[in-house]
Design a protein around this motif. Sequence first.
Motif, mmCIF file in Angstrom:
data_model
loop_
_atom_site.group_PDB
_atom_site.id
_atom_site.type_symbol
_atom_site.label_atom_id
_atom_site.label_comp_id
_atom_site.label_asym_id
_atom_site.label_seq_id
_atom_site.Cartn_x
_atom_site.Cartn_y
_atom_site.Cartn_z
ATOM 1 N N SER A 132 27.930 -5.837 -31.529
ATOM 2 C CA SER A 132 27.576 -7.146 -30.987
ATOM 3 C C SER A 132 28.241 -7.370 -29.635
ATOM 4 O O SER A 132 27.631 -7.931 -28.717
ATOM 5 C CB SER A 132 27.991 -8.247 -31.967
ATOM 6 N N THR B 78 10.784 -12.040 -28.253
ATOM 7 C CA THR B 78 11.476 -12.554 -29.443
ATOM 8 C C THR B 78 10.535 -12.734 -30.621
ATOM 9 O O THR B 78 10.963 -12.706 -31.781
ATOM 10 C CB THR B 78 12.185 -13.885 -29.107
ATOM 11 N N GLY C 215 17.822 -11.134 -28.612
ATOM 12 C CA GLY C 215 18.207 -12.432 -29.150
ATOM 13 C C GLY C 215 17.932 -12.552 -30.635
ATOM 14 O O GLY C 215 18.782 -13.010 -31.404
ATOM 15 N N ILE C 216 16.757 -12.125 -31.064
ATOM 16 C CA ILE C 216 16.417 -12.272 -32.480
ATOM 17 C C ILE C 216 17.178 -11.253 -33.326
ATOM 18 O O ILE C 216 17.563 -11.552 -34.472
ATOM 19 C CB ILE C 216 14.883 -12.141 -32.704
ATOM 20 N N LYS D 34 20.644 -12.688 -33.814
ATOM 21 C CA LYS D 34 20.593 -13.842 -34.717
ATOM 22 C C LYS D 34 20.457 -13.391 -36.164
ATOM 23 O O LYS D 34 21.151 -13.892 -37.055
ATOM 24 C CB LYS D 34 19.401 -14.720 -34.332
ATOM 25 N N ARG D 35 19.570 -12.447 -36.437
ATOM 26 C CA ARG D 35 19.323 -12.002 -37.804
ATOM 27 C C ARG D 35 20.494 -11.179 -38.360
ATOM 28 O O ARG D 35 20.799 -11.241 -39.547
ATOM 29 C CB ARG D 35 18.037 -11.182 -37.870
ATOM 30 N N GLY E 120 23.546 -11.658 -37.685
ATOM 31 C CA GLY E 120 24.653 -12.566 -37.947
ATOM 32 C C GLY E 120 25.843 -12.306 -37.053
ATOM 33 O O GLY E 120 26.995 -12.360 -37.488
ATOM 34 N N SER E 121 25.565 -12.022 -35.775
ATOM 35 C CA SER E 121 26.626 -11.720 -34.831
ATOM 36 C C SER E 121 27.546 -12.918 -34.619
ATOM 37 O O SER E 121 27.083 -14.064 -34.611
ATOM 38 C CB SER E 121 26.016 -11.302 -33.491
ATOM 39 N N ASN F 125 26.408 -15.185 -31.991
ATOM 40 C CA ASN F 125 25.099 -15.783 -32.270
ATOM 41 C C ASN F 125 23.990 -14.840 -31.809
ATOM 42 O O ASN F 125 23.808 -13.783 -32.387
ATOM 43 C CB ASN F 125 24.994 -17.161 -31.613
ATOM 44 N N THR F 126 23.256 -15.176 -30.749
ATOM 45 C CA THR F 126 22.156 -14.317 -30.318
ATOM 46 C C THR F 126 22.596 -13.163 -29.426
ATOM 47 O O THR F 126 21.794 -12.278 -29.132
ATOM 48 C CB THR F 126 21.107 -15.126 -29.538
ATOM 49 N N THR F 127 23.839 -13.169 -28.957
ATOM 50 C CA THR F 127 24.396 -12.212 -27.982
ATOM 51 C C THR F 127 23.730 -12.327 -26.613
ATOM 52 O O THR F 127 24.001 -11.516 -25.731
ATOM 53 C CB THR F 127 24.303 -10.746 -28.457
ATOM 54 N N THR G 127 27.005 -21.566 -26.955
ATOM 55 C CA THR G 127 27.535 -21.896 -28.276
ATOM 56 C C THR G 127 28.817 -21.124 -28.553
ATOM 57 O O THR G 127 29.751 -21.653 -29.174
ATOM 58 C CB THR G 127 26.491 -21.571 -29.359
#
Length: 284
Positions: free
Chosen positions: A49, A117, A189-190, A193-194, A196-197, A200-202, A207
């Motif tokens: 990540s 995405t 990004g997705i 997100k999936r 669970g980094s 977040n989306t890296t 955030t």
Amino acid sequence: MSETLPTNTKDSPTPSSSLSKSAKPSSTPSIKERFEALIDAPGSTNLISIYACFLTGLTSSPSFTACYIWCGFQTGNVAQLGLAIARTFSPIGERTYGFQKPDQQALTSLLSFWIGTSLGRLGDKIGARRRTWLVLASSIQALLAMAASLAAHYSGQSGIATSRGEPSWTNPLGMTALAFISATMGIQGIVGKRVGSPMNTTVVLTTTWVEIFNDPLLFAFKYTPSRDIRIAGGFAVFFGAFVSRAILDGGGQAAALGVLAGFRMIQVIWWFFIPDKPVKADKA
């Protein structure tokens, strides 16, 4: 007179059965099984990540240098498009009608990001944390970076904007290069997100910064994963942008994007070194 003790056949295995158990080889997963396995996420994905954040900086630098567009940070592009529409009704200064070239580039980046995405739906069907999808997603990003390098090279433009009013990548091939790298950011990004980094989306670290400076252990003098991993991600974006600009100054935009494709291939290989998700033993 001697007695013969009875033998419990259930508790005392025969030599042949014990031999067969000891001779049984340990099972090694095949290549297909490795592809189809779920990775240990988010537990074992911290380093990759952080590496993805490095790729964010590496990808964003060429687009901003060429046309002041952040190919992954789409908040600014959306706001820019809103301003473009508002200018047609502005009572102050000269009104502009239609999208100017910077606005067209913002729209191109936004639409391409959306397309990239949206491939996350394919990942959800395959398995968002399945190695098959993660390898495929990174491979697509590498191919898009290669295509962007070729498009930028044959665009005939420098890839360095002289001012915000005179951006580069204004012709179709330049816009294509922008579209390709924006799509790579959408895919990244997705995936982030999936998986669970912690970042977040890296892709967008807003955030992440909020979480860093609200961490109760922000000033703790010890290793704190919730803080340190996120800080490492932020510095990785900075370092990626620095490296990309240095390559761009030395070898041009095509070289910078070509190196990006190479770094994407490292990510493809890296997914094979992420451990599989532990299998829970069935309760007796």
